[in-house]
Design a protein around this motif. Structure first.
Motif: not given
Length: 408
Positions: A248-255, A272-277, A279-283, A288-289
Motif C-alpha cells: 500500500a505504501a508503494r502503490s496505493a492512494d488509499v489503504v 503503515v507510517d513505518a512501511a511508508a518510511g 519504501v521511501g514514500r513522502d506522504t 496515503l489516505l
C-alpha cells in the motif's frame, strides 16, 4: 460542516458480508446476478452522498475459507465481474466513486489498465481500482500458466505468515500498478485533435510508449484507451500485515485497514507510517489516505441488530468471525464510534453491510444523518470525480513534454 469532514464508503458484496445474509427476510437472493439489484444498491449509496462504493471480485467460486475452495451449497456461490459491473452502473449514477477489485496475479496489467481507464471514461471521472493478488493456489488451475503458493490453515490464521508466503505476488502487484499508471499517462491530455477538416484525429507526438521493465514483466505501450478523465484513477488496497502495508505504501492512494478498537487503529497507522518510511514514500508530497473497515449491522431499536446477527449465525452454523471488527447497534452509537476511532488518525471508513439492502439503508438513512448532526459529513456533493471527493489533486502526465523531453 463544523469539524474535519469524514470520508465514508461502502463495500458491496453479494447479499451482504454475513455468509447467511441471503437468507435474511428482506434479502433479495433471486436478484443477485441481475443489473437491477446492483443499480439499486449503488443509487442508494449515492443518495447517502458516500464517497465511493467497492465491488468484490474472485477468480474462483466463493468459499468459507478465503485460501481454499469448499463444497458448501448453503452460502452464496458465484459472482459477477467487478469491473464490468461497475461499468454497468456508471451511466445510472452521477457523483459516487466506483471502485472494482481486479486481480493482478493472473490478469495482464495492460488489460486491467484498459478496463479501469474505460470505466473512468464511462463514469466521467469516478473510477478507482483495488488490485488484488491471488491468495488461493487452486485458482491458478483456471488459467494454466503458473502456480502460486499453497497456503495452509496455519498460514491462514496469521496475517503476517500470509504476507510472507505471498510476498513475491505483492511485489508483482506493485509492478502491475506502476505499469498501469504509466499506461494511463501514455496519452497526454491534449493528444486527441479531432479536427475533421484537416483529417487529424491524433497528435502522435503526444502518445508515448511506456517501455516498462519490471522484475516480473515488461509492457511496451502506449495504451489503447486515451488518458482517463482523472489522469490517474485512485488505487486502493486492503492490508492486514507488514507486506501488504508496504505494498500500500508503494502503490496505493488509499489503504483500508482492520483495527478492532481505537488503540488498535493507532498501532496499525503507526505500522503503515513505518512501511511508508521503509519504501521511501513522502506522504506529504504523495498522501496515503487511511480508512478503517467495519462490518456493520444497524437497527433503530437497541439490541435488534445483535439479535439479527445472532439469528444469521445460527443459520450459518457458526459465529461470524471476519477479519474486520463487527459492530451491532444503532446509527448514533456507530457515529460515536467512528468519531472516536478517527482521533487515532484515520481519514475515513469503509463499511461492510452485514445484510443487503437492510444495512446499506441503515448507513445512508440513519448513520449519515447522525454524522451530519455532528457536523462531520457533507449535505451535498462538492466534487464530480473520485479524486475530488478524496481531495487528491489531478496529476499531470509524466510524459507531458517540456522543452521537447518527456517528464519522469
Amino acid at each position: 460542516m463544523t469539524a474535519r469532514p469524514l470520508h465514508l464508503a461502502v463495500a458491496l458484496d453479494a447479499a451482504g458480508w454475513h455468509p447467511a445474509a441471503w437468507r435474511a427476510a428482506d434479502a433479495r437472493p433471486a436478484e443477485l446476478f441481475g443489473a437491477g439489484y446492483w443499480t439499486d444498491l449503488v443509487t442508494e449509496a449515492e443518495r447517502g452522498l458516500l464517497d465511493f462504493v467497492t465491488f468484490e471480485d474472485a477468480l474462483g467460486m466463493r468459499s468459507a475459507a478465503f485460501h481454499r475452495p469448499d463444497d458448501r451449497t448453503d452460502q452464496v456461490r458465484g459472482s459477477l465481474d467487478a469491473v464490468l459491473l461497475a461499468a454497468r452502473v456508471a451511466p445510472l449514477t452521477t457523483h459516487i466513486g466506483l471502485v472494482p477489485t481486479a486481480n493482478v496475479t493472473h490478469t495482464e496489467p495492460f488489460h486491467v489498465s484498459a478496463g479501469i481507464a474505460t470505466l473512468d471514461h464511462a463514469s466521467t471521472g469516478r473510477a478507482g481500482w483495488r488490485p488484488q493478488v491471488a491468495a488461493r493456489a487452486a485458482d491458478a488451475a483456471h488459467f494454466g500458466r503458473r502456480t502460486t503458493p499453497l497456503l495452509s490453515d496455519d498460514d491462514a490464521r496469521d496475517p503476517e505468515r500470509i504476507g510472507r508466503r505471498l510476498s513475491a505476488l505483492f511485489d508483482e502487484a506493485a509492478d502491475a500498478v506502476e505499469a498501469a499508471r504509466r499506461l494511463w499517462d501514455s496519452w497526454e491530455d491534449d493528444a486527441e485533435i479531432r479536427d475533421a477538416a484537416t483529417g487529424r484525429f491524433l497528435d502522435r507526438d503526444k502518445v508515448h510508449p511506456v517501455d516498462f521493465r519490471g522484475e516480473y514483466f515488461g509492457v511496451r505501450g502506449p495504451a489503447v484507451v486515451p488518458r482517463p478523465p482523472q489522469g490517474l484513477p485512485p488505487v486502493m488496497s486492503l492490508a492486514h500485515a507488514t507486506v501488504p502495508y508496504e505494498f500500500a505504501a508503494r502503490s496505493a492512494d488509499v489503504v483500508w485497514v482492520t483495527p478492532h478498537d481505537r488503540a488498535g487503529a493507532a498501532a496499525i497507522l503507526a505500522e503503515v507510517d513505518a512501511a511508508a518510511g521503509r519504501v521511501g514514500r513522502d506522504t506529504r508530497a504523495r498522501p496515503l489516505l487511511r480508512f478503517a473497515d467495519l462490518l456493520v449491522f444497524l437497527d433503530g431499536e437497541p439490541g435488534a441488530a445483535a439479535r439479527r446477527k445472532a439469528r444469521l449465525d445460527e443459520l450459518d452454523g457458526a459465529e461470524l468471525a471476519p477479519d474486520a471488527e463487527v459492530f451491532t447497534g444503532t446509527a448514533d452509537a456507530l457515529a460515536d464510534l467512528l468519531l472516536d476511532w478517527r482521533e487515532a488518525g484515520l481519514d475515513g471508513f469503509r463499511l461492510r453491510p452485514g445484510v443487503l439492502p437492510h444495512d446499506l439503508a441503515g448507513i445512508t438513512r440513519a448513520l449519515v444523518p447522525a454524522l451530519r448532526r455532528r457536523g462531520v459529513f457533507r449535505t451535498a456533493y462538492d466534487a464530480t470525480t473520485l479524486r475530488g471527493h478524496l481531495r487528491l489533486p489531478r496529476p499531470a502526465s509524466r510524459y507531458a513534454r517540456t522543452g521537447g523531453h518527456p517528464k519522469g
